[in-house]
Scaffold this motif. Structure first.
Motif, mmCIF file in Angstrom:
data_model
loop_
_atom_site.group_PDB
_atom_site.id
_atom_site.type_symbol
_atom_site.label_atom_id
_atom_site.label_comp_id
_atom_site.label_asym_id
_atom_site.label_seq_id
_atom_site.Cartn_x
_atom_site.Cartn_y
_atom_site.Cartn_z
ATOM 1 N N GLN A 268 -2.587 4.886 3.425
ATOM 2 C CA GLN A 268 -2.684 6.051 4.299
ATOM 3 C C GLN A 268 -1.317 6.441 4.860
ATOM 4 O OE1 GLN A 268 -5.563 4.590 7.104
ATOM 5 N NE2 GLN A 268 -7.314 5.280 5.892
ATOM 6 N N SER A 269 -0.524 5.435 5.214
ATOM 7 C CA SER A 269 0.814 5.718 5.734
ATOM 8 C C SER A 269 1.711 6.305 4.656
ATOM 9 C CB SER A 269 1.442 4.431 6.289
ATOM 10 O OG SER A 269 0.751 3.973 7.423
ATOM 11 N N GLY A 270 1.531 5.840 3.415
ATOM 12 C CA GLY A 270 2.300 6.396 2.310
ATOM 13 C C GLY A 270 2.025 7.880 2.136
ATOM 14 N N ILE A 271 0.772 8.270 2.265
ATOM 15 C CA ILE A 271 0.397 9.689 2.186
ATOM 16 C C ILE A 271 1.106 10.483 3.289
ATOM 17 C CG2 ILE A 271 -1.518 11.316 2.449
ATOM 18 C CD1 ILE A 271 -3.320 9.095 1.233
ATOM 19 N N ALA A 272 1.076 9.933 4.499
ATOM 20 C CA ALA A 272 1.724 10.608 5.630
ATOM 21 C C ALA A 272 3.227 10.713 5.424
ATOM 22 C CB ALA A 272 1.418 9.846 6.925
ATOM 23 N N ALA A 273 3.842 9.655 4.884
ATOM 24 C CA ALA A 273 5.288 9.654 4.691
ATOM 25 C C ALA A 273 5.711 10.691 3.660
ATOM 26 C CB ALA A 273 5.752 8.264 4.265
ATOM 27 N N MET A 274 4.969 10.795 2.564
ATOM 28 C CA MET A 274 5.309 11.793 1.542
ATOM 29 C C MET A 274 5.184 13.206 2.097
ATOM 30 S SD MET A 274 3.801 10.237 -2.033
ATOM 31 C CE MET A 274 2.150 9.954 -1.384
ATOM 32 N N ARG A 275 4.159 13.423 2.892
ATOM 33 C CA ARG A 275 3.967 14.738 3.504
ATOM 34 C C ARG A 275 5.141 15.063 4.439
ATOM 35 N NH1 ARG A 275 -0.796 14.130 6.826
ATOM 36 N NH2 ARG A 275 -1.930 14.102 4.841
ATOM 37 N N GLU A 276 5.522 14.102 5.262
ATOM 38 C CA GLU A 276 6.627 14.316 6.205
ATOM 39 C C GLU A 276 7.943 14.542 5.468
ATOM 40 O OE1 GLU A 276 8.464 14.826 9.823
ATOM 41 O OE2 GLU A 276 6.319 14.539 9.478
ATOM 42 N N GLY B 69 0.812 -1.214 0.000
ATOM 43 C CA GLY B 69 0.000 0.000 0.000
ATOM 44 C C GLY B 69 0.843 1.259 0.000
ATOM 45 N N VAL B 70 1.885 1.263 0.829
ATOM 46 C CA VAL B 70 2.785 2.423 0.886
ATOM 47 C C VAL B 70 3.390 2.686 -0.493
ATOM 48 C CG1 VAL B 70 4.946 3.318 1.829
ATOM 49 C CG2 VAL B 70 3.354 2.091 3.329
ATOM 50 N N LEU B 71 3.947 1.632 -1.094
ATOM 51 C CA LEU B 71 4.678 1.798 -2.350
ATOM 52 C C LEU B 71 3.755 2.088 -3.526
ATOM 53 C CD1 LEU B 71 7.374 -0.984 -1.889
ATOM 54 C CD2 LEU B 71 7.611 1.481 -1.544
ATOM 55 N N ASP B 72 2.552 1.553 -3.518
ATOM 56 C CA ASP B 72 1.601 1.910 -4.578
ATOM 57 C C ASP B 72 1.265 3.395 -4.524
ATOM 58 O OD1 ASP B 72 1.432 -0.463 -5.929
ATOM 59 O OD2 ASP B 72 -0.505 -1.075 -5.101
ATOM 60 N N GLU B 73 1.155 3.934 -3.324
ATOM 61 C CA GLU B 73 0.886 5.371 -3.197
ATOM 62 C C GLU B 73 2.095 6.176 -3.678
ATOM 63 O OE1 GLU B 73 -1.715 8.486 -2.520
ATOM 64 O OE2 GLU B 73 -2.054 6.323 -2.635
ATOM 65 N N PHE B 74 3.297 5.677 -3.401
ATOM 66 C CA PHE B 74 4.502 6.334 -3.919
ATOM 67 C C PHE B 74 4.499 6.325 -5.452
ATOM 68 C CE2 PHE B 74 7.572 5.550 -0.067
ATOM 69 C CZ PHE B 74 6.758 6.330 0.727
ATOM 70 N N ILE B 75 4.176 5.166 -6.036
ATOM 71 C CA ILE B 75 4.136 5.066 -7.496
ATOM 72 C C ILE B 75 3.109 6.041 -8.064
ATOM 73 C CG2 ILE B 75 3.555 3.560 -9.444
ATOM 74 C CD1 ILE B 75 4.569 1.178 -7.757
ATOM 75 N N ASN C 174 2.096 8.754 -7.038
ATOM 76 C CA ASN C 174 2.522 10.153 -6.931
ATOM 77 C C ASN C 174 3.918 10.394 -7.517
ATOM 78 O OD1 ASN C 174 0.502 11.838 -5.111
ATOM 79 N ND2 ASN C 174 0.531 9.724 -4.352
ATOM 80 N N ASP C 175 4.458 9.382 -8.206
ATOM 81 C CA ASP C 175 5.786 9.488 -8.809
ATOM 82 C C ASP C 175 6.815 9.961 -7.784
ATOM 83 O OD1 ASP C 175 7.465 9.124 -11.005
ATOM 84 O OD2 ASP C 175 7.371 11.235 -11.568
ATOM 85 N N PHE C 176 6.787 9.312 -6.640
ATOM 86 C CA PHE C 176 7.625 9.702 -5.496
ATOM 87 C C PHE C 176 8.855 8.794 -5.449
ATOM 88 C CE2 PHE C 176 8.536 9.499 -0.847
ATOM 89 C CZ PHE C 176 8.726 10.848 -0.599
ATOM 90 N N TYR C 177 9.978 9.315 -5.959
ATOM 91 C CA TYR C 177 11.227 8.559 -6.033
ATOM 92 C C TYR C 177 12.399 9.444 -5.600
ATOM 93 C CZ TYR C 177 8.635 5.037 -8.657
ATOM 94 O OH TYR C 177 7.727 4.074 -9.034
#
Length: 316
Positions: free
Chosen positions: A291-299, A44-50, A52-55
């Motif tokens: 949900q955690s992926g969203i929080a991690a990107m924000r942080e 779930g975390v990594l799908d949210e990263f993908i 949002n193109d978060f690399y």
């Protein structure tokens, strides 16, 4: 703060000993823990990263189930790890107690790797762009030591398979580079020290257990030397695994003075276990990861913004 925001905050913990001179050029690493079906949270975390193109990371480490998950992430294969866990890993071809009691594998990673390689693209060409920055953690079956594999494109599936060869549950070692390999979690479940040794000073760790989790000694520990008679050093390593694991947790929460570690953990309500097949539990855990992926990107973005602000202040 509403209940959903509270859950997001509970999933994320940052331990920092960085000085105010740290810049946005701080070398960084992403670490994905294993845990078999518990890896649904990282999916779930990594799908949210993908999505949002978060690399933003300089190095990527994957251990056991986390190795295939981080590979799919780098290959931009949205939903791949979710499908592997919620579909293929729930099939009787993968896990069979009957087969195990007849002397076969409890989990058949040979079948899993063969069928998913054919049916689920991993994005090998894109992953190859990260060669030298992607580290697959595997355990040398005869020394018991961790090695951090950096495979060529054509060898990636085999290297990931090495990292997932769970002792006892899978009754063989995996051959690669003229050696035999077992699950990377045996020797380095959370390779934060290795990331730090390689220069990472900002590390995001995606866990597969709630933050309060402390690993206990295996109940079968006393008979590991018998069960793993072909790999005596690995048996001894497994008997100490809980000690090494908990020492690593201490490192995460008390990092060196020049290092910052962000620890992303499932909420305490996380119900997925190593061999959970209940679709409802798996889907809830996946959503928790999103949900955690969203929080991690924000942080992460906030930390970088703070760095930029400090850099500008230093210039002025």
């Amino acid at each position: 703060m509403n209940a959903n925001e509270s859950t997001l905050q509970d999933s994320l913990s940052m331990t920092s000993s960085l000085s105010n001179t740290t810049s946005s050029a701080t070398p960084s690493a992403l670490i994905i823990e294993g845990g078999s079906m518990r890896g649904i949270y990282a999916a779930g975390v990594l799908d949210e990263f993908i999505r949002n193109d978060f690399y933003p990371f300089d190095m990527y480490f994957g251990v056991s189930a986390g190795a295939s998950a981080v590979a799919a992430y780098l290959g931009k294969q949205y939903g791949r790890t979710y499908k592997v866990i919620t579909d293929y890993c729930r099939r009787p071809e993968f896990k069979s107690k009957r087969r195990f009691f007849k002397g076969g594998h409890l989990i058949d990673i040979d079948w899993l790797w063969d069928v998913t390689e054919q049916e689920l693209p991993l994005g090998l060409d894109r992953i190859d762009e990260y060669r030298g920055r992607l580290f697959i953690v595997a355990t040398d079956a005869h020394t018991g030591e961790a090695e951090y594999l950096t495979p060529e494109k054509q060898d990636l599936f085999q290297a990931v398979k090495c990292s997932a060869a769970m002792p006892i549950a899978y009754r063989a070692a995996v051959e690669y580079l003229g050696k035999q390999w077992l699950d990377g979690g045996v020797s380095d479940s959370l390779p934060v020290r290795e990331a730090y040794r390689r220069g990472a000073r900002r590390i995001l760790v995606v866990r597969s257990n709630a933050k309060e989790y402390q690993k206990q000694a295996y109940r079968l520990g006393p008979i590991f030397p018998t069960l793993l008679r072909d790999y005596p050093v690995v048996a001894k390593r497994l008997q100490r695994r809980h000690i090494e694991y908990n020492e690593t947790l201490n490192f995460i929460r008390n990092p060196p003075h020049d290092c910052e570690i962000i620890e992303l953990c499932p909420h305490s309500s996380f119900a997925a276990g190593q061999f959970t097949t209940d679709a409802r539990i798996l889907n809830e855990a996946y959503t928790m990861g999103v949900q955690s992926g969203i929080a991690a990107m924000r942080e992460w973005s906030q930390v970088l913004a703070n760095d930029l602000g400090q850099s500008r202040a230093d210039i002025l």
